[in-house]
Design an enzyme around this catalytic site. Structure first.
Site, PDB file in Angstrom:
ATOM      1  N   PRO A  38       0.820  -1.217   0.000  1.00  0.00           N
ATOM      2  CA  PRO A  38       0.000   0.000   0.000  1.00  0.00           C
ATOM      3  C   PRO A  38       0.851   1.263   0.000  1.00  0.00           C
ATOM      4  O   PRO A  38       1.997   1.237   0.462  1.00  0.00           O
ATOM      5  CB  PRO A  38      -0.795  -0.104   1.307  1.00  0.00           C
ATOM      6  CG  PRO A  38      -0.097  -1.091   2.148  1.00  0.00           C
ATOM      7  CD  PRO A  38       0.699  -1.981   1.252  1.00  0.00           C
ATOM      8  N   ASP A  39       0.274   2.382  -0.510  1.00  0.00           N
ATOM      9  CA  ASP A  39       1.014   3.639  -0.387  1.00  0.00           C
ATOM     10  C   ASP A  39       0.728   4.237   0.994  1.00  0.00           C
ATOM     11  O   ASP A  39       0.171   3.561   1.878  1.00  0.00           O
ATOM     12  CB  ASP A  39       0.721   4.584  -1.563  1.00  0.00           C
ATOM     13  CG  ASP A  39      -0.675   5.163  -1.530  1.00  0.00           C
ATOM     14  OD1 ASP A  39      -1.431   4.894  -0.578  1.00  0.00           O
ATOM     15  OD2 ASP A  39      -1.021   5.906  -2.474  1.00  0.00           O
ATOM     16  N   PHE A  40       1.109   5.473   1.199  1.00  0.00           N
ATOM     17  CA  PHE A  40       0.966   6.084   2.525  1.00  0.00           C
ATOM     18  C   PHE A  40      -0.273   6.955   2.640  1.00  0.00           C
ATOM     19  O   PHE A  40      -0.988   6.908   3.625  1.00  0.00           O
ATOM     20  CB  PHE A  40       2.224   6.921   2.848  1.00  0.00           C
ATOM     21  CG  PHE A  40       3.461   6.089   2.886  1.00  0.00           C
ATOM     22  CD1 PHE A  40       3.820   5.432   4.051  1.00  0.00           C
ATOM     23  CD2 PHE A  40       4.246   5.907   1.757  1.00  0.00           C
ATOM     24  CE1 PHE A  40       4.944   4.625   4.089  1.00  0.00           C
ATOM     25  CE2 PHE A  40       5.371   5.106   1.790  1.00  0.00           C
ATOM     26  CZ  PHE A  40       5.721   4.463   2.958  1.00  0.00           C
ATOM     27  N   ARG A  41      -0.517   7.792   1.616  1.00  0.00           N
ATOM     28  CA  ARG A  41      -1.465   8.896   1.798  1.00  0.00           C
ATOM     29  C   ARG A  41      -2.762   8.793   1.004  1.00  0.00           C
ATOM     30  O   ARG A  41      -3.586   9.696   1.083  1.00  0.00           O
ATOM     31  CB  ARG A  41      -0.764  10.231   1.476  1.00  0.00           C
ATOM     32  CG  ARG A  41       0.339  10.522   2.456  1.00  0.00           C
ATOM     33  CD  ARG A  41       1.089  11.815   2.206  1.00  0.00           C
ATOM     34  NE  ARG A  41       2.136  11.974   3.216  1.00  0.00           N
ATOM     35  CZ  ARG A  41       3.327  11.363   3.190  1.00  0.00           C
ATOM     36  NH1 ARG A  41       3.650  10.564   2.179  1.00  0.00           N
ATOM     37  NH2 ARG A  41       4.199  11.552   4.155  1.00  0.00           N
ATOM     38  N   ASN A 112      11.081   4.535  -2.140  1.00  0.00           N
ATOM     39  CA  ASN A 112      10.580   3.237  -1.680  1.00  0.00           C
ATOM     40  C   ASN A 112      11.696   2.401  -1.073  1.00  0.00           C
ATOM     41  O   ASN A 112      12.851   2.501  -1.484  1.00  0.00           O
ATOM     42  CB  ASN A 112       9.929   2.487  -2.848  1.00  0.00           C
ATOM     43  CG  ASN A 112       8.788   3.277  -3.455  1.00  0.00           C
ATOM     44  OD1 ASN A 112       8.287   4.201  -2.823  1.00  0.00           O
ATOM     45  ND2 ASN A 112       8.391   2.939  -4.671  1.00  0.00           N
ATOM     46  N   ASP A 114      11.370  -1.005  -0.872  1.00  0.00           N
ATOM     47  CA  ASP A 114      11.065  -2.393  -1.240  1.00  0.00           C
ATOM     48  C   ASP A 114      12.113  -3.040  -2.145  1.00  0.00           C
ATOM     49  O   ASP A 114      12.062  -4.244  -2.385  1.00  0.00           O
ATOM     50  CB  ASP A 114       9.666  -2.471  -1.888  1.00  0.00           C
ATOM     51  CG  ASP A 114       9.495  -1.489  -3.055  1.00  0.00           C
ATOM     52  OD1 ASP A 114      10.467  -1.255  -3.809  1.00  0.00           O
ATOM     53  OD2 ASP A 114       8.366  -0.959  -3.219  1.00  0.00           O
ATOM     54  N   HIS A 131      15.286   6.840   0.821  1.00  0.00           N
ATOM     55  CA  HIS A 131      14.804   6.529   2.162  1.00  0.00           C
ATOM     56  C   HIS A 131      15.309   5.165   2.652  1.00  0.00           C
ATOM     57  O   HIS A 131      14.692   4.538   3.506  1.00  0.00           O
ATOM     58  CB  HIS A 131      13.277   6.605   2.215  1.00  0.00           C
ATOM     59  CG  HIS A 131      12.755   8.003   2.013  1.00  0.00           C
ATOM     60  ND1 HIS A 131      11.437   8.300   1.746  1.00  0.00           N
ATOM     61  CD2 HIS A 131      13.399   9.204   2.054  1.00  0.00           C
ATOM     62  CE1 HIS A 131      11.297   9.619   1.613  1.00  0.00           C
ATOM     63  NE2 HIS A 131      12.472  10.181   1.786  1.00  0.00           N
ATOM     64  N   THR A 204       4.138   9.464  -6.701  1.00  0.00           N
ATOM     65  CA  THR A 204       4.500  10.127  -5.441  1.00  0.00           C
ATOM     66  C   THR A 204       3.700  11.400  -5.229  1.00  0.00           C
ATOM     67  O   THR A 204       3.409  12.122  -6.187  1.00  0.00           O
ATOM     68  CB  THR A 204       6.017  10.423  -5.350  1.00  0.00           C
ATOM     69  OG1 THR A 204       6.266  11.197  -4.160  1.00  0.00           O
ATOM     70  CG2 THR A 204       6.546  11.166  -6.563  1.00  0.00           C
ATOM     71  N   CYS A 248      -0.582   4.364 -12.859  1.00  0.00           N
ATOM     72  CA  CYS A 248       0.733   4.467 -13.513  1.00  0.00           C
ATOM     73  C   CYS A 248       1.089   3.203 -14.297  1.00  0.00           C
ATOM     74  O   CYS A 248       1.779   3.283 -15.317  1.00  0.00           O
ATOM     75  CB  CYS A 248       1.823   4.827 -12.508  1.00  0.00           C
ATOM     76  SG  CYS A 248       2.087   3.618 -11.211  1.00  0.00           S
TER      77      CYS A 248
HETATM   78  P1  OAD Z   1       2.318   8.776  -0.909  1.00  0.00           P
HETATM   79  O1  OAD Z   1       1.396   7.750  -0.367  1.00  0.00           O
HETATM   80  O2  OAD Z   1       2.447  10.059  -0.177  1.00  0.00           O
HETATM   81  O3  OAD Z   1       1.907   9.136  -2.398  1.00  0.00           O
HETATM   82  C1  OAD Z   1       1.667   8.135  -3.346  1.00  0.00           C
HETATM   83  C2  OAD Z   1       1.119   8.796  -4.599  1.00  0.00           C
HETATM   84  O4  OAD Z   1       0.981   7.793  -5.576  1.00  0.00           O
HETATM   85  C3  OAD Z   1      -0.224   9.465  -4.410  1.00  0.00           C
HETATM   86  O5  OAD Z   1      -0.244  10.708  -5.077  1.00  0.00           O
HETATM   87  C4  OAD Z   1      -1.194   8.471  -5.053  1.00  0.00           C
HETATM   88  O6  OAD Z   1      -2.319   9.106  -5.639  1.00  0.00           O
HETATM   89  C5  OAD Z   1      -0.328   7.862  -6.114  1.00  0.00           C
HETATM   90  N1  OAD Z   1      -0.696   6.489  -6.500  1.00  0.00           N
HETATM   91  C6  OAD Z   1      -1.048   5.441  -5.726  1.00  0.00           C
HETATM   92  N2  OAD Z   1      -1.278   4.345  -6.453  1.00  0.00           N
HETATM   93  C7  OAD Z   1      -1.065   4.686  -7.740  1.00  0.00           C
HETATM   94  C8  OAD Z   1      -1.153   4.008  -8.983  1.00  0.00           C
HETATM   95  N3  OAD Z   1      -1.477   2.709  -9.074  1.00  0.00           N
HETATM   96  N4  OAD Z   1      -0.900   4.714 -10.116  1.00  0.00           N
HETATM   97  C9  OAD Z   1      -0.563   6.022 -10.057  1.00  0.00           C
HETATM   98  N5  OAD Z   1      -0.465   6.710  -8.916  1.00  0.00           N
HETATM   99  C10 OAD Z   1      -0.703   6.065  -7.772  1.00  0.00           C
HETATM  100  O7  OAD Z   1       3.748   8.056  -1.088  1.00  0.00           O
HETATM  101  P2  OAD Z   1       5.172   8.749  -1.321  1.00  0.00           P
HETATM  102  O8  OAD Z   1       5.036   9.981  -2.119  1.00  0.00           O
HETATM  103  O9  OAD Z   1       6.077   7.691  -1.783  1.00  0.00           O
HETATM  104  O10 OAD Z   1       8.737   8.105   3.948  1.00  0.00           O
HETATM  105  O11 OAD Z   1       5.552   9.136   0.164  1.00  0.00           O
HETATM  106  C11 OAD Z   1       6.776   9.730   0.439  1.00  0.00           C
HETATM  107  C12 OAD Z   1       7.319   9.282   1.778  1.00  0.00           C
HETATM  108  O12 OAD Z   1       6.337   9.500   2.793  1.00  0.00           O
HETATM  109  C13 OAD Z   1       7.602   7.812   1.877  1.00  0.00           C
HETATM  110  O13 OAD Z   1       8.860   7.451   1.360  1.00  0.00           O
HETATM  111  C14 OAD Z   1       7.543   7.559   3.354  1.00  0.00           C
HETATM  112  C15 OAD Z   1       6.320   8.367   3.681  1.00  0.00           C
HETATM  113  O14 OAD Z   1       6.235   8.820   4.973  1.00  0.00           O
HETATM  114  C16 OAD Z   1       9.196   7.665   5.105  1.00  0.00           C
HETATM  115  O15 OAD Z   1       8.613   6.829   5.726  1.00  0.00           O
HETATM  116  C17 OAD Z   1      10.458   8.317   5.564  1.00  0.00           C
END
Ligand code: OAD
Length: 270
Positions: A38-41, A112, A114, A131, A204, A248
């Protein structure tokens, strides 16, 4: 004269013609969601929306170094829940590896942990894991390295891995909030972004510094392409910005097929 990319077709055509030799790629959690991470936000599915049961002062505490020192348990529970045991690189990761093979890639800046860029075959020298990564771990007190297999085993058994030398808590080598990024990020990023002839930003939200500051460092006339579910950062504010919004993996499949690279990428999987 600056290159104007106004569509996925014009991007594909420029890639196919081999116009770029210094592509810089900036990726985040959105490139790995198709691998089951999963992503974060993202509301509802993102990690930060699913932490209620851990009674954290705020969601990012799970990756906060001071919090972790006092209470490493939430991080380890989340690590078990969130990290598939052996995730597979996605189509988009393999696309990046093909850019590397074709000599077009200057660097990937990945937020990432991973390691899927390496699993897809990207050369380690072409990757900055801004990171850190889950591929190794150290004791937070005596800094001894701990075998990652032992750490993964402990995670699977719902235990918190402990240092055999000093009984300190062990942490995978990922960069927590409150910790600095590795020197490699700072030594490479200034020249990389200055020399970039194309910036690809994939998956991101561009909110975490200092990585979020990289897109502003490319020259004004260099195309910046955002391949993301939603707009992010200031991409779209420059005349040479291109937004390709949506999933993406789908966008990159379409891009690869317009370039005629799909077979190459599929073959890479074998
Ligand atoms: P986020 O969860 O903040 O952002 C992910 C982005 O990817 C969002 O804009 C989503 O809309 C988009 N997204 C998700 N799934 C997608 C898909 N299948 N196709 C296209 N877009 C998609 O994650 P990051 O930007 O990576 O750091 O977060 C940055 C950092 O915040 C991470 O490295 C982590 C976190 O806290 C640490 O833990 C230090």
């Amino acid at each position: 004269k600056s290159l104007q990319l106004d569509s996925i077709e014009s991007l594909a055509s420029a890639l196919k013609q081999g116009i770029f030799s210094n592509i810089v790629v900036l990726i985040g959690a959105g490139i790995s969601t198709a691998a089951g991470i999963p992503d974060f936000r993202t509301p509802k599915t993102g990690l930060y929306d699913n932490l209620d049961k851990y009674s954290l002062p705020h969601p990012t505490a799970v990756f906060d170094i001071e919090f972790f020192r006092r209470n490493p348990q939430p991080f380890y529970k989340v690590a078990k829940e969130l990290m598939p045991i052996s995730p597979e690189p996605t189509f988009a990761h393999r696309f990046l590896s093909v850019l590397n093979e074709k000599g077009m890639l200057r660097r990937i800046y990945s937020q990432n942990v991973d390691g899927l860029e390496l699993a897809a075959g990207v050369a380690p020298s072409r990757l900055v894991q801004a990171h850190g990564s889950m591929a190794s771990a150290h004791c937070i007190d005596c800094h001894a390295e701990i075998a990652i297999d032992k750490v993964k085993q402990a995670i699977q058994n719902d235990q918190i891995p402990v240092c055999e030398n000093c009984t300190g808590v062990v942490k995978p080598d990922i960069v927590f909030f409150g910790e600095g990024l590795k020197e490699r990020f700072f030594t490479l990023s200034i020249d990389d972004l200055r020399c970039a002839d194309l910036l690809l930003i994939i998956g991101t939200s561009l909110v975490v510094m200092p990585v979020a500051s990289l897109p502003a460092m490319v020259h004004d006339q260099v195309p910046r392409v955002l391949i993301n579910m939603e707009p992010s950062g200031d991409i779209g504010t420059r005349p040479n910005d291109l937004l390709l919004l949506g999933d993406c993996q789908e966008t990159i499949k379409r891009l690869a097929s317009l370039c005629g690279w799909q077979d190459e990428i599929q073959r890479q999987k074998l």
